[in-house]
Design an enzyme around this catalytic site. Structure first.
Site, PDB file in Angstrom:
ATOM      1  N   ARG A   1       7.064   0.864   7.652  1.00  0.00           N
ATOM      2  CA  ARG A   1       7.275   1.887   8.679  1.00  0.00           C
ATOM      3  C   ARG A   1       8.137   1.374   9.826  1.00  0.00           C
ATOM      4  O   ARG A   1       8.371   2.079  10.802  1.00  0.00           O
ATOM      5  CB  ARG A   1       5.923   2.364   9.237  1.00  0.00           C
ATOM      6  CG  ARG A   1       5.136   3.179   8.232  1.00  0.00           C
ATOM      7  CD  ARG A   1       3.774   3.537   8.780  1.00  0.00           C
ATOM      8  NE  ARG A   1       3.047   4.381   7.833  1.00  0.00           N
ATOM      9  CZ  ARG A   1       1.719   4.496   7.814  1.00  0.00           C
ATOM     10  NH1 ARG A   1       0.979   3.821   8.679  1.00  0.00           N
ATOM     11  NH2 ARG A   1       1.144   5.273   6.936  1.00  0.00           N
TER      12      ARG A   1
ATOM     13  N   ARG B   1       3.006 -30.694  11.679  1.00  0.00           N
ATOM     14  CA  ARG B   1       2.224 -29.545  12.169  1.00  0.00           C
ATOM     15  C   ARG B   1       1.530 -28.826  11.019  1.00  0.00           C
ATOM     16  O   ARG B   1       0.365 -28.431  11.131  1.00  0.00           O
ATOM     17  CB  ARG B   1       3.148 -28.595  12.944  1.00  0.00           C
ATOM     18  CG  ARG B   1       3.661 -29.258  14.219  1.00  0.00           C
ATOM     19  CD  ARG B   1       4.910 -28.627  14.778  1.00  0.00           C
ATOM     20  NE  ARG B   1       5.414 -29.440  15.889  1.00  0.00           N
ATOM     21  CZ  ARG B   1       6.622 -29.334  16.411  1.00  0.00           C
ATOM     22  NH1 ARG B   1       7.476 -28.438  15.949  1.00  0.00           N
ATOM     23  NH2 ARG B   1       6.995 -30.119  17.399  1.00  0.00           N
TER      24      ARG B   1
ATOM     25  N   GLY C   1      -1.446  -5.986   8.401  1.00  0.00           N
ATOM     26  CA  GLY C   1      -2.656  -6.011   7.557  1.00  0.00           C
ATOM     27  C   GLY C   1      -2.471  -6.960   6.387  1.00  0.00           C
ATOM     28  O   GLY C   1      -3.356  -7.778   6.072  1.00  0.00           O
TER      29      GLY C   1
ATOM     30  N   GLY D   1       2.315  -0.843   6.267  1.00  0.00           N
ATOM     31  CA  GLY D   1       3.042  -0.073   7.274  1.00  0.00           C
ATOM     32  C   GLY D   1       3.718  -0.959   8.297  1.00  0.00           C
ATOM     33  O   GLY D   1       4.864  -0.742   8.685  1.00  0.00           O
ATOM     34  N   THR D   2       2.985  -1.970   8.738  1.00  0.00           N
ATOM     35  CA  THR D   2       3.491  -2.863   9.786  1.00  0.00           C
ATOM     36  C   THR D   2       3.767  -4.291   9.306  1.00  0.00           C
ATOM     37  O   THR D   2       4.387  -5.070  10.036  1.00  0.00           O
ATOM     38  CB  THR D   2       2.437  -2.989  10.901  1.00  0.00           C
ATOM     39  OG1 THR D   2       1.217  -3.454  10.288  1.00  0.00           O
ATOM     40  CG2 THR D   2       2.196  -1.657  11.596  1.00  0.00           C
ATOM     41  N   GLY D   3       3.220  -4.657   8.164  1.00  0.00           N
ATOM     42  CA  GLY D   3       3.271  -6.052   7.703  1.00  0.00           C
ATOM     43  C   GLY D   3       2.094  -6.856   8.243  1.00  0.00           C
ATOM     44  O   GLY D   3       1.892  -8.006   7.844  1.00  0.00           O
TER      45      GLY D   3
ATOM     46  N   ARG E   1       9.053 -33.020  11.776  1.00  0.00           N
ATOM     47  CA  ARG E   1       8.004 -32.689  12.744  1.00  0.00           C
ATOM     48  C   ARG E   1       7.250 -31.425  12.333  1.00  0.00           C
ATOM     49  O   ARG E   1       6.083 -31.247  12.663  1.00  0.00           O
ATOM     50  CB  ARG E   1       8.574 -32.553  14.158  1.00  0.00           C
ATOM     51  CG  ARG E   1       9.487 -31.365  14.366  1.00  0.00           C
ATOM     52  CD  ARG E   1      10.104 -31.384  15.760  1.00  0.00           C
ATOM     53  NE  ARG E   1      10.855 -30.176  16.058  1.00  0.00           N
ATOM     54  CZ  ARG E   1      12.105 -29.948  15.652  1.00  0.00           C
ATOM     55  NH1 ARG E   1      12.727 -30.854  14.900  1.00  0.00           N
ATOM     56  NH2 ARG E   1      12.723 -28.833  15.965  1.00  0.00           N
ATOM     57  N   HIS E   2       7.926 -30.554  11.600  1.00  0.00           N
ATOM     58  CA  HIS E   2       7.259 -29.319  11.176  1.00  0.00           C
ATOM     59  C   HIS E   2       6.213 -29.621  10.103  1.00  0.00           C
ATOM     60  O   HIS E   2       5.179 -28.962  10.018  1.00  0.00           O
ATOM     61  CB  HIS E   2       8.283 -28.305  10.676  1.00  0.00           C
ATOM     62  CG  HIS E   2       9.354 -28.049  11.685  1.00  0.00           C
ATOM     63  ND1 HIS E   2       9.087 -27.471  12.899  1.00  0.00           N
ATOM     64  CD2 HIS E   2      10.678 -28.354  11.689  1.00  0.00           C
ATOM     65  CE1 HIS E   2      10.205 -27.412  13.611  1.00  0.00           C
ATOM     66  NE2 HIS E   2      11.186 -27.948  12.906  1.00  0.00           N
TER      67      HIS E   2
ATOM     68  N   ASP F   1       0.872  -1.173   0.000  1.00  0.00           N
ATOM     69  CA  ASP F   1       0.000   0.000   0.000  1.00  0.00           C
ATOM     70  C   ASP F   1       0.915   1.231   0.000  1.00  0.00           C
ATOM     71  O   ASP F   1       2.130   1.112  -0.255  1.00  0.00           O
ATOM     72  CB  ASP F   1      -0.985  -0.021   1.184  1.00  0.00           C
ATOM     73  CG  ASP F   1      -0.288   0.099   2.536  1.00  0.00           C
ATOM     74  OD1 ASP F   1       0.968   0.142   2.590  1.00  0.00           O
ATOM     75  OD2 ASP F   1      -1.003   0.142   3.562  1.00  0.00           O
ATOM     76  N   HIS F   2       0.357   2.387   0.299  1.00  0.00           N
ATOM     77  CA  HIS F   2       1.162   3.613   0.305  1.00  0.00           C
ATOM     78  C   HIS F   2       2.305   3.537   1.326  1.00  0.00           C
ATOM     79  O   HIS F   2       3.400   4.029   1.079  1.00  0.00           O
ATOM     80  CB  HIS F   2       0.278   4.830   0.608  1.00  0.00           C
ATOM     81  CG  HIS F   2      -0.555   4.674   1.840  1.00  0.00           C
ATOM     82  ND1 HIS F   2      -1.625   3.799   1.894  1.00  0.00           N
ATOM     83  CD2 HIS F   2      -0.470   5.236   3.072  1.00  0.00           C
ATOM     84  CE1 HIS F   2      -2.163   3.856   3.100  1.00  0.00           C
ATOM     85  NE2 HIS F   2      -1.479   4.714   3.839  1.00  0.00           N
TER      86      HIS F   2
ATOM     87  N   HIS G   1      10.692 -23.701   9.780  1.00  0.00           N
ATOM     88  CA  HIS G   1       9.636 -24.337  10.569  1.00  0.00           C
ATOM     89  C   HIS G   1       8.245 -24.171   9.973  1.00  0.00           C
ATOM     90  O   HIS G   1       7.391 -25.039  10.167  1.00  0.00           O
ATOM     91  CB  HIS G   1       9.624 -23.757  11.997  1.00  0.00           C
ATOM     92  CG  HIS G   1      10.799 -24.181  12.824  1.00  0.00           C
ATOM     93  ND1 HIS G   1      10.853 -24.017  14.191  1.00  0.00           N
ATOM     94  CD2 HIS G   1      11.974 -24.784  12.471  1.00  0.00           C
ATOM     95  CE1 HIS G   1      12.008 -24.491  14.650  1.00  0.00           C
ATOM     96  NE2 HIS G   1      12.704 -24.945  13.630  1.00  0.00           N
ATOM     97  N   ASN G   2       7.991 -23.048   9.308  1.00  0.00           N
ATOM     98  CA  ASN G   2       6.620 -22.743   8.866  1.00  0.00           C
ATOM     99  C   ASN G   2       6.423 -22.860   7.366  1.00  0.00           C
ATOM    100  O   ASN G   2       5.301 -22.679   6.873  1.00  0.00           O
ATOM    101  CB  ASN G   2       6.209 -21.331   9.316  1.00  0.00           C
ATOM    102  CG  ASN G   2       6.461 -21.098  10.797  1.00  0.00           C
ATOM    103  OD1 ASN G   2       7.297 -20.286  11.178  1.00  0.00           O
ATOM    104  ND2 ASN G   2       5.784 -21.854  11.659  1.00  0.00           N
TER     105      ASN G   2
END
Ligand code: RB5
Length: 149
Positions: free
Chosen positions: A109, A136, A70, A66-68, A132-133, A8-9, A98-99
């Protein structure tokens, strides 16, 4: 591997930096917008990029607001998406090992461009450890199958 990018912006400037970084390394990418710093809704750009992963045009995404956060929420609404916000090299490494993260989200930001590039590098180069990952992630897949049908 082709990477879809979106912002975004608040993530626009960092997205431009990441584009340069990927370009210099010969990594194929597609910029799904936004295309300037005018205020806009991260949801629309995130959805556009993730749809390209869902339809098989791309395998991974880097989404920046801005934060990652959203962007992470939007991306994780889609079947098979494992979006992870990463703020340092450890979370970038774990997100892959792991993920099996297939979407990296960054905060324009929060994270400066040099650290963001290192995060992208680690996230791209680190392999999923399986074992094991995988057990999960298979459980998560079962939850998706229950809830997406
Ligand atoms: C925009 O002000 C901001 O809310 C957005 O970039 C993002 O950080 C949301 O999670």
């Amino acid at each position: 591997m082709k990477i879809v990018l979106a912002s975004d912006h608040a993530g626009f400037k960092l997205k431009e930096e990441i584009k340069k970084f990927l370009g210099e390394r010969g990594i194929e990418f597609e910029d799904c917008g936004s295309y300037n710093e005018e205020r806009t809704d991260y949801v629309d750009w995130g959805e556009k990029a993730i749809n390209k992963i869902i339809n098989g045009e791309s395998q991974r995404g880097i989404l920046i607001c801005g934060t990652g956060l959203g962007m992470e929420i939007v991306a994780n609404k889609f079947y098979g998406i494992r979006a992870t916000p990463c703020y340092d090299l450890y979370t970038a490494k774990m997100a892959r090992q792991h993920n099996d993260s297939n979407v990296l989200t960054l905060g324009g930001r929060i994270t400066d461009k040099d650290l963001a590039k290192k995060i992208v590098e680690v996230w791209l180069e680190t392999e999923f450890q399986g074992n094991r990952h995988k057990v999960r992630l298979d459980k998560i897949r079962k939850i998706e199958e229950k809830n997406f049908k």
